[in-house]
Design a protein around this motif. Sequence first.
Motif, PDB file in Angstrom:
ATOM      1  N   UNK A 182       0.853  -1.193   0.000  1.00  0.00           N
ATOM      2  CA  UNK A 182       0.000   0.000   0.000  1.00  0.00           C
ATOM      3  C   UNK A 182       0.884   1.236   0.000  1.00  0.00           C
ATOM      4  N   UNK A 183       0.511   2.244  -0.784  1.00  0.00           N
ATOM      5  CA  UNK A 183       1.392   3.400  -0.933  1.00  0.00           C
ATOM      6  C   UNK A 183       0.582   4.682  -1.044  1.00  0.00           C
ATOM      7  N   UNK A 184       1.150   5.745  -0.476  1.00  0.00           N
ATOM      8  CA  UNK A 184       0.487   7.044  -0.454  1.00  0.00           C
ATOM      9  C   UNK A 184       1.503   8.128  -0.764  1.00  0.00           C
ATOM     10  N   UNK A 185       1.170   9.024  -1.702  1.00  0.00           N
ATOM     11  CA  UNK A 185       1.969  10.225  -1.965  1.00  0.00           C
ATOM     12  C   UNK A 185       1.222  11.416  -1.388  1.00  0.00           C
ATOM     13  N   UNK A 186       1.940  12.272  -0.667  1.00  0.00           N
ATOM     14  CA  UNK A 186       1.302  13.404   0.010  1.00  0.00           C
ATOM     15  C   UNK A 186       2.042  14.690  -0.322  1.00  0.00           C
ATOM     16  N   UNK A 187       1.281  15.711  -0.740  1.00  0.00           N
ATOM     17  CA  UNK A 187       1.871  17.001  -1.103  1.00  0.00           C
ATOM     18  C   UNK A 187       1.102  18.136  -0.460  1.00  0.00           C
ATOM     19  N   UNK A 188       1.842  19.145  -0.023  1.00  0.00           N
ATOM     20  CA  UNK A 188       1.246  20.384   0.466  1.00  0.00           C
ATOM     21  C   UNK A 188       1.196  21.357  -0.701  1.00  0.00           C
ATOM     22  N   UNK A 189       0.004  21.820  -1.035  1.00  0.00           N
ATOM     23  CA  UNK A 189      -0.205  22.515  -2.311  1.00  0.00           C
ATOM     24  C   UNK A 189       0.205  23.983  -2.268  1.00  0.00           C
ATOM     25  N   UNK A 190       1.439  24.243  -1.846  1.00  0.00           N
ATOM     26  CA  UNK A 190       1.946  25.616  -1.809  1.00  0.00           C
ATOM     27  C   UNK A 190       3.462  25.560  -1.662  1.00  0.00           C
ATOM     28  N   UNK A 191       4.108  26.698  -1.982  1.00  0.00           N
ATOM     29  CA  UNK A 191       5.560  26.780  -1.861  1.00  0.00           C
ATOM     30  C   UNK A 191       6.007  27.815  -0.825  1.00  0.00           C
ATOM     31  N   UNK A 192       5.128  28.730  -0.455  1.00  0.00           N
ATOM     32  CA  UNK A 192       5.496  29.825   0.430  1.00  0.00           C
ATOM     33  C   UNK A 192       4.775  29.715   1.773  1.00  0.00           C
ATOM     34  N   UNK A 193       5.478  30.092   2.829  1.00  0.00           N
ATOM     35  CA  UNK A 193       4.905  30.112   4.185  1.00  0.00           C
ATOM     36  C   UNK A 193       4.219  28.785   4.511  1.00  0.00           C
ATOM     37  N   UNK A 194       4.906  27.687   4.200  1.00  0.00           N
ATOM     38  CA  UNK A 194       4.284  26.378   4.352  1.00  0.00           C
ATOM     39  C   UNK A 194       4.223  25.954   5.821  1.00  0.00           C
ATOM     40  N   UNK A 195       3.149  25.266   6.150  1.00  0.00           N
ATOM     41  CA  UNK A 195       2.978  24.668   7.469  1.00  0.00           C
ATOM     42  C   UNK A 195       2.494  23.241   7.268  1.00  0.00           C
ATOM     43  N   UNK A 196       3.311  22.275   7.652  1.00  0.00           N
ATOM     44  CA  UNK A 196       3.037  20.872   7.352  1.00  0.00           C
ATOM     45  C   UNK A 196       2.176  20.183   8.412  1.00  0.00           C
ATOM     46  N   UNK A 197       1.810  20.872   9.470  1.00  0.00           N
ATOM     47  CA  UNK A 197       1.176  20.202  10.607  1.00  0.00           C
ATOM     48  C   UNK A 197      -0.153  19.547  10.248  1.00  0.00           C
ATOM     49  N   UNK A 198      -1.012  20.261   9.530  1.00  0.00           N
ATOM     50  CA  UNK A 198      -2.315  19.697   9.168  1.00  0.00           C
ATOM     51  C   UNK A 198      -2.131  18.487   8.260  1.00  0.00           C
ATOM     52  N   UNK A 199      -1.242  18.602   7.281  1.00  0.00           N
ATOM     53  CA  UNK A 199      -0.982  17.494   6.362  1.00  0.00           C
ATOM     54  C   UNK A 199      -0.437  16.277   7.097  1.00  0.00           C
ATOM     55  N   UNK A 200       0.489  16.508   8.011  1.00  0.00           N
ATOM     56  CA  UNK A 200       1.082  15.395   8.764  1.00  0.00           C
ATOM     57  C   UNK A 200       0.034  14.692   9.620  1.00  0.00           C
ATOM     58  N   UNK A 255      -2.425  12.362  -2.606  1.00  0.00           N
ATOM     59  CA  UNK A 255      -3.138  13.306  -1.750  1.00  0.00           C
ATOM     60  C   UNK A 255      -2.495  14.684  -1.844  1.00  0.00           C
ATOM     61  N   UNK A 256      -3.328  15.702  -2.048  1.00  0.00           N
ATOM     62  CA  UNK A 256      -2.889  17.091  -2.017  1.00  0.00           C
ATOM     63  C   UNK A 256      -3.684  17.830  -0.948  1.00  0.00           C
ATOM     64  N   UNK A 257      -2.988  18.637  -0.166  1.00  0.00           N
ATOM     65  CA  UNK A 257      -3.606  19.280   0.996  1.00  0.00           C
ATOM     66  C   UNK A 257      -3.363  20.780   0.932  1.00  0.00           C
ATOM     67  N   UNK A 258      -4.425  21.582   1.092  1.00  0.00           N
ATOM     68  CA  UNK A 258      -4.256  23.043   1.088  1.00  0.00           C
ATOM     69  C   UNK A 258      -3.341  23.502   2.219  1.00  0.00           C
ATOM     70  N   UNK A 259      -2.615  24.565   1.952  1.00  0.00           N
ATOM     71  CA  UNK A 259      -1.715  25.125   2.953  1.00  0.00           C
ATOM     72  C   UNK A 259      -2.471  26.167   3.773  1.00  0.00           C
ATOM     73  N   UNK A 260      -3.263  25.692   4.724  1.00  0.00           N
ATOM     74  CA  UNK A 260      -4.060  26.603   5.541  1.00  0.00           C
ATOM     75  C   UNK A 260      -4.367  25.947   6.886  1.00  0.00           C
ATOM     76  N   UNK A 261      -4.997  26.687   7.760  1.00  0.00           N
ATOM     77  CA  UNK A 261      -5.391  26.144   9.048  1.00  0.00           C
ATOM     78  C   UNK A 261      -6.477  25.085   8.857  1.00  0.00           C
ATOM     79  N   UNK A 262      -6.524  24.154   9.818  1.00  0.00           N
ATOM     80  CA  UNK A 262      -7.487  23.061   9.712  1.00  0.00           C
ATOM     81  C   UNK A 262      -8.917  23.571   9.580  1.00  0.00           C
TER      82      UNK A 262
END
Length: 254
Positions: free
Chosen positions: A123-141, A164-171
């Motif tokens: 089983x495999x999962x690719x995960x990306x945070x959909x932004x390059x600036x002011x990134x915060x990985x906590x929600x994605x993690x 999986x792609x995750x917006x770079x914003x607060x939960x």
Amino acid sequence: MKILITNDDGIYAEGIYKLACSLKRMGNIYVVAPDRQRSATGHAITMHEPLRAEKIKFFDKDFDAWAVSGTPTDCVKLAIEALVKEKIDIVFSGINKGPNLGTDVLYSGTVSAAIEGAILGYPAVAVSLADFKNVNYDVAAEFCCIVADIISKNPLPPDTLLNINIPNCKKENIKGVDVTTLGVRKYKNSFIERIDPRGQSYYWLGGEVIDEKNNEGTDIYSIKNNCISITPIHFDLTKFDLIEQVKKWNIQIK
């Protein structure tokens, strides 16, 4: 649960650190990732030079971790076939800095690493945070833990991974979780020509994203609307509905 983690941003990237720290609660963590930036390497593997894997101290964590001289795909193959002596339960690739949406998955080292995991039967999962600036990985993690728990109870079909792609914003600003198809991404002004000190031309690959019409249901639409996108990907690229038509061409050697 025994979890293999890799990426294409390099083993010292913040995204892979946050992912490993979050998934630690789910079981044993093994980190095998490129020793440097390897974005946009696609599914390349190293065949004409030796691969080197150095056991390293992974930030401040006591994880088994190796920095590998090759590509993300090399990392997964080497980890499963040589470095990690335990049987892996799931492969996570990420958290990538920047999106991996639509047709860009064909270039992505992040997605290719997950594809390799699926090719090898995991089983495999690719995960990306959909932004390059002011990134915060906590929600994605944190979201990756939810996904890992679900997959442990609901196995993926063979030869399949989740992108999986995750917006770079607060939960609280995420509007939902969408199961999507791949959209279409194209670029304009892809190459920038410059002149070196000897008067010779050279080129930088860059470009601007063309705003293609990606309808509701695509990963690109979901990210634009602040939703998490989950796209199941199957790596059999056969165009099945064209097989009969091509047969009718009756192509022969002359």
